[in-house]
Write an enzyme that holds these catalytic residues in place. Sequence first.
Site, PDB file in Angstrom:
ATOM      1  N   SER A 175       0.746  -1.335  -0.033  1.00 41.90           N
ATOM      2  CA  SER A 175       0.101   0.042  -0.054  1.00 41.90           C
ATOM      3  C   SER A 175       0.869   1.296   0.305  1.00 41.90           C
ATOM      4  O   SER A 175       0.332   2.407  -0.377  1.00 41.90           O
ATOM      5  CB  SER A 175      -1.040   0.012   1.267  1.00 41.90           C
ATOM      6  OG  SER A 175      -0.273   0.133   2.362  1.00 41.90           O
TER       7      SER A 175
ATOM      8  N   LYS B 232      -6.291   4.824   8.057  1.00 44.03           N
ATOM      9  CA  LYS B 232      -5.019   5.642   7.453  1.00 44.03           C
ATOM     10  C   LYS B 232      -5.363   7.018   7.435  1.00 44.03           C
ATOM     11  O   LYS B 232      -4.278   7.934   7.979  1.00 44.03           O
ATOM     12  CB  LYS B 232      -4.608   5.026   6.274  1.00 44.03           C
ATOM     13  CG  LYS B 232      -3.856   3.696   6.082  1.00 44.03           C
ATOM     14  CD  LYS B 232      -3.472   3.041   4.812  1.00 44.03           C
ATOM     15  CE  LYS B 232      -2.860   1.862   4.860  1.00 44.03           C
ATOM     16  NZ  LYS B 232      -2.763   1.229   3.697  1.00 44.03           N
TER      17      LYS B 232
END
Lengths: 813, 300
Positions: A662, A705
């Site tokens: 990611s 996040k």
Amino acid sequence: MAENAPETGENATPLPIERLYRAADLSKLDFKTTADLEPVEGLIGQSRALDAITVGTGIVRQGFNLFAIGPAGALTRKAVEQVLKEAAEDRPAPTDWVYVNNFKEPQKPIAIALPAGRAAQFRDAMGELIEALKAAIPAVFQSEEYQTRRGSIDEAFQKQQSEAFAELQKKAAAQSIVIVRTPLGFTLMPAREGEVIPPNEFNALPEDERDKIQAVIETLEKDLEHIIHQIPQWEKERRDEIRRVNTETAQVAVEQPIAEAVQKVGDIERVAAHLDAVQADLIENISIFVGQAGGGEPAESGDMIGGPFDRYEVNVLVSAEAGDGRAPVIEELHPTLPNLTGRIEHIARQGVLITNFRLIKPGALHMANGGYLMLDARSLLTEAFSYQALKRALRQKKIVIEDVSRLVGMSSTISLEPDPIPLDVKVVLFGDRVLYYMLSSIDPEIGEHFKVVADFEDDFERSPENEAILARFVASILAREELKAMDRDAVALVLEHASRLAENAGKLTLMVDEIRDILAEADYWAGAETRETVARADVRKALDERIRRAARLRDRSQEMILDKVALIDTDGARVGQLNGLSVLSLGGFAFGRPSRITCQVTPGSGKVVDIEREVELGGPIHSKGVLILAGFLSGRFALDIPMSLSASLVFEQSYGGVEGDSASSAELYTLLSAIAEIPLRQDLAVTGSVNQHGDVQAIGGANDKIEGFFDICNARGLTGSQGVLIPEANVRHLMLRDDVVEACKAGRFAVYPIATIDQGIALLTGRPAGTRGADGRYPDGSVYRAVEDRLQRFAEIRRSFGRGGEGGSEAKS
Amino acid sequence: MTARIAYKRVVMGLHQSTPDRTTVRLAAEFAGLLRLDLMGLFIEDPGMLAPAQRPGAREFQLLGRRWRPLEPQSLTRDIELCALSARRMLDETAKTLGVPSRFEVVRAALREAMKAVSQASDIVIIAEPHNPAERAIAPFPQLVKAAFESAATVLYLPRRIARARGPVVAIATSPDDPSLATAETIAAAAQESLIVIEAFKREAEAAPDSAGAAGIPVARLSVARSALGDIRSLSSAIDGLRERMIVVTRGAFGEGDGDKPAALAALQSVPLLLVEPAGAPASEPANEPANERLGRPETA
């Protein structure tokens, strides 16, 4: 695709508010509180799995057991149990099973099946039989008739011996000899008028007279010897005669009580056969009721194992008496081998471990026989021998009680080999998907024994209709758990959180246990506020408190960043440095955390060095992501020259390892920045993976996040320029916290959907990425032009090095 | 009023064959029941050593069924071992049952030893050997004779005992027969009922008050006095009583009793207690050790 990407970052605009959080739509339901809602029973959104269970329970064939895979949870199991119970109603009540003594081979107890509910009758009948015999047998053996018969046998025996001795004594007396008892036997002595002649007198007799006496004594000694040698034979005849009388007497005593027992339970063929064996054994072992002599006291018994009457008792293993007459549905939470297949217990008696058929205890397979057995696959697999034993039982269709200590060869105690009991059970294993797939790959037998897989969904589509169903399901949980009713807004928040749990604004989670926990906590907080109905604030409080309880590590992590121990910039710009985002998941709580990613480039052989990988802190997926960067560079820039770059990428201040791809887009941006020597914005954080074409791909944990970076920025003061770049594909997953949404709404924070690297690099640098023109070159001022120019310089340096020339000035970025 | 004997000891008469454990236990239980001391009396008749002093004498051993030369030393040792074994068995049994006990070895002729040791306050136990040969030959007949001739009450244990529970039967030849009081004491201690076999003509209004005084159920049966002379007839008369013990006064069966007490005990398969009649010769002092009275050293 990258070729069609916009030339600049202008298209990377912040997401509108409505894309950051999807509110629940309860328009399909008209209610004020959940008390107004009709409850939903069973499971919701699991039609696929429930159909599988219906098929699995309906097919009566070997191997059609079920493996239920999906999110584990007590409510799911309870719902499955309910389905199984409904199916159990169509199955006949299972037979009762008992163990009785095997009189011929006591180490092999006999299993007898009885119609449902009749085991207790059999047990009671045997108990009554023994109690009756305890009174009847001694009475018969103490009767005058028996005593007379017995006495006459003894008398005859005594008389036989007495007469023989009397005859000998008479014969001896006639020759002036007496028989005398010594401590160990008999001897013969000369006598006068019945009294032994004293030794001195005897020795004073003339020698020939002494010799005559000695000769007589020797003759009589032979007679004495002859009589004594006959005694064992006489004794044997006496014992045989007594045994015959005892047998006849016992027959009389036993017949009536046995007949009464037969009257009660003798209609069952094997029970009748057992009663025949009992009768024969009673007659053979009548002494345990009347003592050894046939006239003594009966042996002590009581309930103690090892008592003399144990042999006639009935060990009820399973009985419908304990159930409701329907097929059983049993869940074994601790499937050790003994708990699964039963066990044979021992007790210590005078330092020796002993056992008998009464100490056979049932296992879950016995209890579930004729019905359904629910087992947790992980628990089953972590118990030694249990999984193999279960498969053996399913294959053989019988339950064999296996002794663990014998399996590992640690026991030398004599144990039992009870008759195996025929097995007819449907086993339902519960486990997560990973476990099932792993098991499938290493154990080919899993498919043989568990032919039906019930795959439970993790979530289901979020539509107004399904939201209405979930709301009613919430009402069901509240009612079942006796929790306070919820108002409309509170239900809406629960549904929205269900979406957040699904990590998808377009889905609703089916992890019903998680929802139940939240409802319970919300009920608690409503109680603390003395509210009769749970309000949205109570649900909010419950969610916040759950996070607060679990967030110590998150807070410490943020504290380190704010204290500049962990270096994260939230303003300014810098070459070769960018904020990546990662998610830490610990103990069921996940939170996002920014990590600084940096890059250094030098002329080299075209290799991008992943420092995390070099020091074995990077996982394979992360390494893959980094290797893709080299592919991107080669495809985009090294069209006619060899890639003459050496780059190193690192997650700064990362000590615990990095996994996942990611951060690959962030790493690419950092790499491009380092090559082009163009600074990147530090007020932005980036997440997203990338492919070799430069497309930004979806990642997991987008909400965590974003919130992780927001928390840092918010703590330092939101500037209005801060934000997070996420893959466009992740927009549908957004269910952000209220404070994040509010900040975005106020223009103090932003979430940017990014489809390509071109978009991202433009946003991060403030320059267009650039598209090759007709001349094959990127336009001046574009990021890619700067990258390509630098790469060409590296190539020249390498060439000059190859020629022995100079060019080291460009070695460092 | 019937005469009540104040018993002090249960004396188990032992000789040179090892006693049966069941018999020892019965003796200890009986002593415990009546709260009396148990005394093991091992009679070591010097005459029994005579066989070993005859040249060429040998004994036929029951264990192994073979002949073995009979020597004074080995015979003495065997007798000592018998005494030791009897003592151990008696001590262990008495300890297990919590009965006070002592053990004496008396070196004297059977008749003398029994006469010297036993007292009117003793109950001497004579257990009939299982082996017919032992019953027929010396020294058992002598032991029985000596016991019956002693001043003590004798408890005769037949070879086989049919039952351990049941009423106590007293055979009385007069309303004040000593057997009544003794039987009542035993029945009360054993929590059993008492059945009185009355072999006398009793005045209707003069019901004896001894039986029943201890609060135990009492039943009465009448038999002709002459029935006591025929043991088989007597046995038939009391058939079905399912008694645990018979108590009778010495002389009840006729002059000298003979072997009738033993025969009745064997027929009924129950212990028979033969009580001294009232006015029997007074016994010697109770606490004087038997060996002192005999003037011989005690050996155990």
